[in-house]
Design an enzyme around this catalytic site. Structure first.
Site, PDB file in Angstrom:
ATOM      1  N   HIS A  97     -50.780 -80.144 -30.336  1.00 12.33           N
ATOM      2  CA  HIS A  97     -51.465 -79.005 -30.956  1.00 12.33           C
ATOM      3  C   HIS A  97     -52.341 -79.452 -32.131  1.00 12.33           C
ATOM      4  O   HIS A  97     -51.965 -80.357 -32.873  1.00 12.33           O
ATOM      5  CB  HIS A  97     -50.449 -78.004 -31.497  1.00 12.33           C
ATOM      6  CG  HIS A  97     -49.778 -77.175 -30.462  1.00 12.33           C
ATOM      7  ND1 HIS A  97     -48.818 -77.679 -29.619  1.00 12.33           N
ATOM      8  CD2 HIS A  97     -49.922 -75.862 -30.139  1.00 12.33           C
ATOM      9  CE1 HIS A  97     -48.387 -76.709 -28.824  1.00 12.33           C
ATOM     10  NE2 HIS A  97     -49.038 -75.604 -29.112  1.00 12.33           N
ATOM     11  N   ASN A 128     -47.398 -87.683 -32.156  1.00 15.56           N
ATOM     12  CA  ASN A 128     -47.208 -86.240 -32.102  1.00 15.56           C
ATOM     13  C   ASN A 128     -45.846 -85.812 -32.641  1.00 15.56           C
ATOM     14  O   ASN A 128     -45.733 -84.778 -33.298  1.00 15.56           O
ATOM     15  CB  ASN A 128     -47.359 -85.764 -30.653  1.00 15.56           C
ATOM     16  CG  ASN A 128     -47.275 -84.261 -30.519  1.00 15.56           C
ATOM     17  OD1 ASN A 128     -47.830 -83.522 -31.313  1.00 15.56           O
ATOM     18  ND2 ASN A 128     -46.569 -83.800 -29.508  1.00 15.56           N
ATOM     19  N   ASP A 206     -64.568 -88.791 -48.682  1.00 12.11           N
ATOM     20  CA  ASP A 206     -65.813 -89.427 -48.239  1.00 12.11           C
ATOM     21  C   ASP A 206     -65.617 -90.162 -46.918  1.00 12.11           C
ATOM     22  O   ASP A 206     -66.465 -90.089 -46.019  1.00 12.11           O
ATOM     23  CB  ASP A 206     -66.327 -90.407 -49.297  1.00 12.11           C
ATOM     24  CG  ASP A 206     -66.936 -89.702 -50.493  1.00 12.11           C
ATOM     25  OD1 ASP A 206     -67.211 -88.485 -50.384  1.00 12.11           O
ATOM     26  OD2 ASP A 206     -67.137 -90.357 -51.524  1.00 12.11           O
ATOM     27  N   GLU A 209     -65.243 -87.676 -44.043  1.00 11.59           N
ATOM     28  CA  GLU A 209     -66.543 -87.051 -43.744  1.00 11.59           C
ATOM     29  C   GLU A 209     -67.432 -88.005 -42.969  1.00 11.59           C
ATOM     30  O   GLU A 209     -68.118 -87.594 -42.014  1.00 11.59           O
ATOM     31  CB  GLU A 209     -67.222 -86.605 -45.039  1.00 11.59           C
ATOM     32  CG  GLU A 209     -66.593 -85.364 -45.653  1.00 11.59           C
ATOM     33  CD  GLU A 209     -67.347 -84.852 -46.854  1.00 11.59           C
ATOM     34  OE1 GLU A 209     -67.273 -83.647 -47.118  1.00 11.59           O
ATOM     35  OE2 GLU A 209     -68.009 -85.670 -47.548  1.00 11.59           O
ATOM     36  N   PHE A 216     -66.563 -81.286 -45.606  1.00 16.16           N
ATOM     37  CA  PHE A 216     -65.371 -80.547 -46.001  1.00 16.16           C
ATOM     38  C   PHE A 216     -65.588 -79.805 -47.310  1.00 16.16           C
ATOM     39  O   PHE A 216     -66.409 -80.210 -48.137  1.00 16.16           O
ATOM     40  CB  PHE A 216     -64.179 -81.494 -46.115  1.00 16.16           C
ATOM     41  CG  PHE A 216     -63.787 -82.095 -44.789  1.00 16.16           C
ATOM     42  CD1 PHE A 216     -63.103 -81.335 -43.840  1.00 16.16           C
ATOM     43  CD2 PHE A 216     -64.115 -83.412 -44.469  1.00 16.16           C
ATOM     44  CE1 PHE A 216     -62.745 -81.869 -42.624  1.00 16.16           C
ATOM     45  CE2 PHE A 216     -63.756 -83.949 -43.245  1.00 16.16           C
ATOM     46  CZ  PHE A 216     -63.072 -83.183 -42.317  1.00 16.16           C
TER      47      PHE A 216
END
Length: 217
Positions: A97, A128, A206, A209, A216
Site C-alpha cells: 500500500h 513492506n 532536496d 525532490e 514538496f
C-alpha cells in the site's frame, strides 16, 4: 499558528493536500485522481501512481477490520493502463500500500478504498513488512497517542524490472511526512536486504525532490 491552521484545514479537506507534481485531469502521465480518503497522481501510460497524498488524524484510526479485497481501479479513462488484482500472482512481491489501510479504519468504505490497485506497488516482503511498515506504525502513534495531525506522501520511483504481468517494480519506495512541528523524508531501496530501522533511510528534502522530480511543501 499558521502551520497549525494548515494542518487543521488539511485534516478535514482531503482535496487540500498540496499538489506536488502539478497533476491534472488533462494529463495522461500525471493524472489527478481525488479519492474520498486520499489524493493521487497516476501515470496512465505506465499503470502506476506517481504519488499518493493523505492526511492522518486521530479520528482516522478506528475499529474497522482490514478489507483485504484488492481490486482494480475503474475510475480512470479507458485508454489508461490499469492494474488487475491478479497481476501480482506468484510474482514474489507483496502488494504494498501507498496510503496504508490502517490509516483508514474509521469506515468500511475508506478502508476498502485503500485496496484499489492504483494505490498498490510491488514491494519486497522484507521492505513492506519491515521498515516501511514500522514507519507507518510510527506515524499512527503520533496521530493516535499524541493527537497530532499529519500530512503524508508516498510513492515508488525508478524501475528494477517488471512482473510477468508487465507491472513495473520500483527501484525505490519513498515517504514524506509532515507533523505540526517537523518534516522528514525517507528513501527505501526496494530490496530484500534492508535495515529494520526506518530512520537509517532518512534523506534531505532536496535529495528526495531531485530523485522524484516533485516539489514538496
Amino acid at each position: 499558528m499558521i502551520l497549525n491552521l494548515l494542518f487543521f484545514v488539511l485534516s478535514y479537506l482531503p482535496t487540500g493536500v498540496p499538489n506536488i507534481s502539478g497533476a491534472s485531469t488533462a494529463s495522461t502521465t500525471n493524472y489527478l485522481a481525488v479519492k474520498k480518503g486520499y489524493v493521487m497522481s497516476y501515470n496512465g501510460a505506465e499503470g502506476r501512481a506517481n504519488w499518493v497524498g493523505w492526511t492522518l488524524r486521530p479520528g482516522d484510526v478506528g475499529p474497522v477490520d482490514r478489507s483485504d479485497r484488492f481490486r482494480q481501479d475503474d475510475g480512470f479513462p479507458r485508454s489508461f493502463k490499469i492494474v488487475d488484482e491478479n497481476d501480482y500472482k506468484e510474482s514474489g512481491y507483496d502488494r504494498g500500500h501507498l496510503c496504508n489501510s490502517e490509516d483508514r479504519t474509521s469506515s468500511d468504505f475508506l478502508n476498502e478504498e485503500t485496496f484499489l490497485m492504483s494505490n498498490i506497488i510491488p514491494q519486497t516482503r522484507e521492505l513492506n513488512r519491515g521498515p516501511f511498515k514500522f514507519l507507518e506504525d510510527y506515524c499512527r502513534k503520533l496521530a493516535v497517542k499524541k493527537g497530532q495531525n499529519l500530512l503524508i506522501y508516498s510513492g515508488g520511483i525508478g524501475s528494477k524490472g517488471r512482473l510477468a504481468s508487465g507491472v513495473i517494480v520500483p527501484m525505490y519506495c519513498w515517504k514524506a511526512v509532515y507533523t505540526p512541528t517537523d518534516a522528514f523524508y525517507v528513501l527505501f531501496p526496494n530490496e530484500h536486504q534492508v535495515h529494520k530501522n526506518w530512520n537509517s533511510y532518512r534523506v534531505s528534502k532536496d535529495r528526495l525532490e531531485k530523485m522524484t522530480g516533485f516539489q514538496f511543501p
